[in-house]
Write a protein that holds these residues in place. Structure first.
Motif, PDB file in Angstrom:
ATOM      1  N   LEU A  84       0.911  -1.214   0.150  1.00  0.00           N
ATOM      2  CA  LEU A  84       0.294  -0.196   0.107  1.00  0.00           C
ATOM      3  C   LEU A  84       0.543   1.575  -0.014  1.00  0.00           C
ATOM      4  CD1 LEU A  84      -2.534  -1.321   2.485  1.00  0.00           C
ATOM      5  CD2 LEU A  84      -2.511  -0.738   0.135  1.00  0.00           C
ATOM      6  N   THR A  85       2.205   1.149   0.879  1.00  0.00           N
ATOM      7  CA  THR A  85       3.230   2.395   0.036  1.00  0.00           C
ATOM      8  C   THR A  85       4.269   2.498  -0.469  1.00  0.00           C
ATOM      9  OG1 THR A  85       3.912   1.224   2.406  1.00  0.00           O
ATOM     10  CG2 THR A  85       2.213   2.606   3.067  1.00  0.00           C
ATOM     11  N   ALA A  86       4.359   1.226  -1.247  1.00  0.00           N
ATOM     12  CA  ALA A  86       5.629   0.929  -1.773  1.00  0.00           C
ATOM     13  C   ALA A  86       5.552   1.847  -3.110  1.00  0.00           C
ATOM     14  CB  ALA A  86       6.328  -0.365  -2.349  1.00  0.00           C
ATOM     15  N   GLY A  87       4.314   2.216  -3.355  1.00  0.00           N
ATOM     16  CA  GLY A  87       3.571   3.277  -4.433  1.00  0.00           C
ATOM     17  C   GLY A  87       3.731   4.543  -4.146  1.00  0.00           C
ATOM     18  N   THR A 177       8.063  -0.365  -8.575  1.00  0.00           N
ATOM     19  CA  THR A 177       8.835  -2.052  -9.025  1.00  0.00           C
ATOM     20  C   THR A 177       9.680  -1.413  -8.120  1.00  0.00           C
ATOM     21  OG1 THR A 177       7.498  -2.205 -11.636  1.00  0.00           O
ATOM     22  CG2 THR A 177       9.280  -3.966 -10.710  1.00  0.00           C
ATOM     23  N   ALA A 178      11.244  -1.676  -8.363  1.00  0.00           N
ATOM     24  CA  ALA A 178      11.734  -1.250  -7.717  1.00  0.00           C
ATOM     25  C   ALA A 178      11.797  -1.180  -5.662  1.00  0.00           C
ATOM     26  CB  ALA A 178      13.157  -0.763  -8.386  1.00  0.00           C
ATOM     27  N   ALA A 179      10.978  -0.330  -5.598  1.00  0.00           N
ATOM     28  CA  ALA A 179      11.179   0.063  -4.172  1.00  0.00           C
ATOM     29  C   ALA A 179       9.988  -1.171  -3.645  1.00  0.00           C
ATOM     30  CB  ALA A 179       9.749   1.330  -4.335  1.00  0.00           C
ATOM     31  N   ASN A 180       8.847  -1.892  -4.167  1.00  0.00           N
ATOM     32  CA  ASN A 180       8.456  -3.086  -3.895  1.00  0.00           C
ATOM     33  C   ASN A 180       9.031  -4.353  -3.737  1.00  0.00           C
ATOM     34  OD1 ASN A 180       5.214  -3.427  -3.744  1.00  0.00           O
ATOM     35  ND2 ASN A 180       5.748  -1.601  -5.648  1.00  0.00           N
ATOM     36  N   VAL A 181      10.048  -4.344  -4.685  1.00  0.00           N
ATOM     37  CA  VAL A 181      11.069  -5.292  -4.376  1.00  0.00           C
ATOM     38  C   VAL A 181      11.777  -5.500  -3.393  1.00  0.00           C
ATOM     39  CG1 VAL A 181      12.862  -6.453  -5.148  1.00  0.00           C
ATOM     40  CG2 VAL A 181      10.746  -5.974  -6.608  1.00  0.00           C
ATOM     41  N   LEU A 182      12.369  -4.153  -3.167  1.00  0.00           N
ATOM     42  CA  LEU A 182      13.489  -3.930  -1.860  1.00  0.00           C
ATOM     43  C   LEU A 182      12.955  -3.855  -0.749  1.00  0.00           C
ATOM     44  CD1 LEU A 182      15.336  -1.155  -3.202  1.00  0.00           C
ATOM     45  CD2 LEU A 182      16.713  -3.237  -2.694  1.00  0.00           C
ATOM     46  N   SER A 183      11.285  -3.432  -0.859  1.00  0.00           N
ATOM     47  CA  SER A 183      10.330  -2.928   0.910  1.00  0.00           C
ATOM     48  C   SER A 183      10.463  -4.839   1.050  1.00  0.00           C
ATOM     49  CB  SER A 183       8.917  -2.371  -0.159  1.00  0.00           C
ATOM     50  OG  SER A 183       9.504  -1.199  -0.087  1.00  0.00           O
ATOM     51  N   TYR A 184       9.812  -5.496   0.868  1.00  0.00           N
ATOM     52  CA  TYR A 184       9.718  -7.296   0.499  1.00  0.00           C
ATOM     53  C   TYR A 184      10.673  -7.453   0.825  1.00  0.00           C
ATOM     54  CZ  TYR A 184       4.696  -6.566  -0.632  1.00  0.00           C
ATOM     55  OH  TYR A 184       3.282  -6.216  -0.756  1.00  0.00           O
TER      56      TYR A 184
END
Length: 308
Positions: A84-87, A177-184
């Motif tokens: 919900l916040t990564a983007g 997309t990169a922010a989601n990957v790094l977050s997880y």
């Protein structure tokens, strides 16, 4: 004497208000809440069917059902909160609306907190909507309102922490997309990486130094692990019954339970991440940086002209 109320203090964060108006008018939020509670209901029915099939609803089975329901919601929140916040900020950058947002009179802190609050509002709705599902366990007794409030408080703090991690990468990384990957990836490290490091460090470094005893303390790295802290919360709620449900996983935090320390650590970590996000997003800082580069370029041009 009439008391004057400052209307500015009663205003809702404009970013939060805008996000709520846009997201809550669509079908995405109701569908998310429906699917979320459907999964919880199906899992709860499955748990109860298995236990009722045994024709024995003793205290341990009731605690087991509650634990499975709580762990299921813990896992769902851990999966949903970062997404919900990564983007939140990177999405504005990709839509080329971030500059428009920064050109308003809103402070950078208000933008960050508004984005976080808008995302957390979904988590709060999910948690509140799951209360009727959790109330099923009240029919059998053994679980009080205080235990349920402790669990829900942990959920909210967990959502704030994971949401702050997603918002941090969304602010510093340009692509969603990169922010989601790094977050997880960061969350996987907090959940699994800390356990692996702890086990190897204890077995290879600490345990060989102990001659006749075993290491039975809480390693400091486990205070960063939300899963271990959640287990500590459940064990603290159930006492001896919790120890039988989680054999070999009893976590002692010394004078204070590990889950309380984890809540404090998570709130401090969230504050640091949000402050970094606000600093990165600060338009004034960017203006000073541009002015500094312009002054340096101007000085270089003057030196070149003097040399000619």
């Amino acid at each position: 004497m009439k008391m004057s109320i400052n209307k500015s203090n009663l205003r809702i964060n404009p970013v939060l208000l805008k996000e709520l108006r846009v997201k809550m008018r669509g079908w995405k939020a109701p569908i998310l809440i429906g699917i979320y509670n459907l999964v919880l209901v199906l899992l709860t029915v499955l748990f109860l069917k298995v236990l009722i099939g045994q024709r024995s609803m003793n205290a341990e089975n009731i605690f087991t059902t509650y634990c499975l329901m709580a762990v299921a919601q813990f896992g769902l929140i851990s999966l949903i909160a970062p997404a919900l916040t990564a983007g939140a900020i990177s999405g504005e950058r990709e839509k080329q609306t971030l500059d428009i947002l920064l050109s308003t009179t809103l402070k950078h802190r208000s933008i960050i907190l508004g984005k976080l609050a808008a995302s957390l509002s979904h988590i709060v709705l999910l948690v509140l909507s799951s209360i009727p599902v959790f109330s099923i366990i009240f029919m059998f007794g053994g679980i009080g309102m205080s235990e349920l409030l402790q669990t829900f408080l942990f959920y909210i703090v967990l959502a704030i922490t994971l949401g702050s991690i997603g918002l941090f990468f969304s602010t510093f990384i340009k692509k969603s997309t990169a922010a989601n990957v790094l977050s997880y990836a960061t969350i996987v490290f907090l959940f699994i990486g800390t356990i692996i490091i702890t086990v190897f460090y204890i077995q290879l470094v600490i345990q060989p130094k102990l001659v006749s005893t075993s290491y039975n303390k809480t390693f400091w790295l486990m205070y960063l692990n939300p899963a271990a802290s959640f287990v500590s919360l459940l064990v603290n709620q159930f006492g001896e019954s919790g120890q039988s449900i989680f054999p070999g996983l009893y976590i002692s935090g010394g004078s204070s339970p590990i889950w309380i320390i984890n809540i404090v650590v998570d709130l401090v970590l969230s504050g640091v991440l949000l402050t970094a996000c606000a600093y990165k997003l600060n338009p004034v800082r960017k203006k000073f940086s541009i002015d500094k580069k312009y002054d340096e370029l101007h000085v270089d041009e003057e030196k070149a002209e003097n040399q000619k």
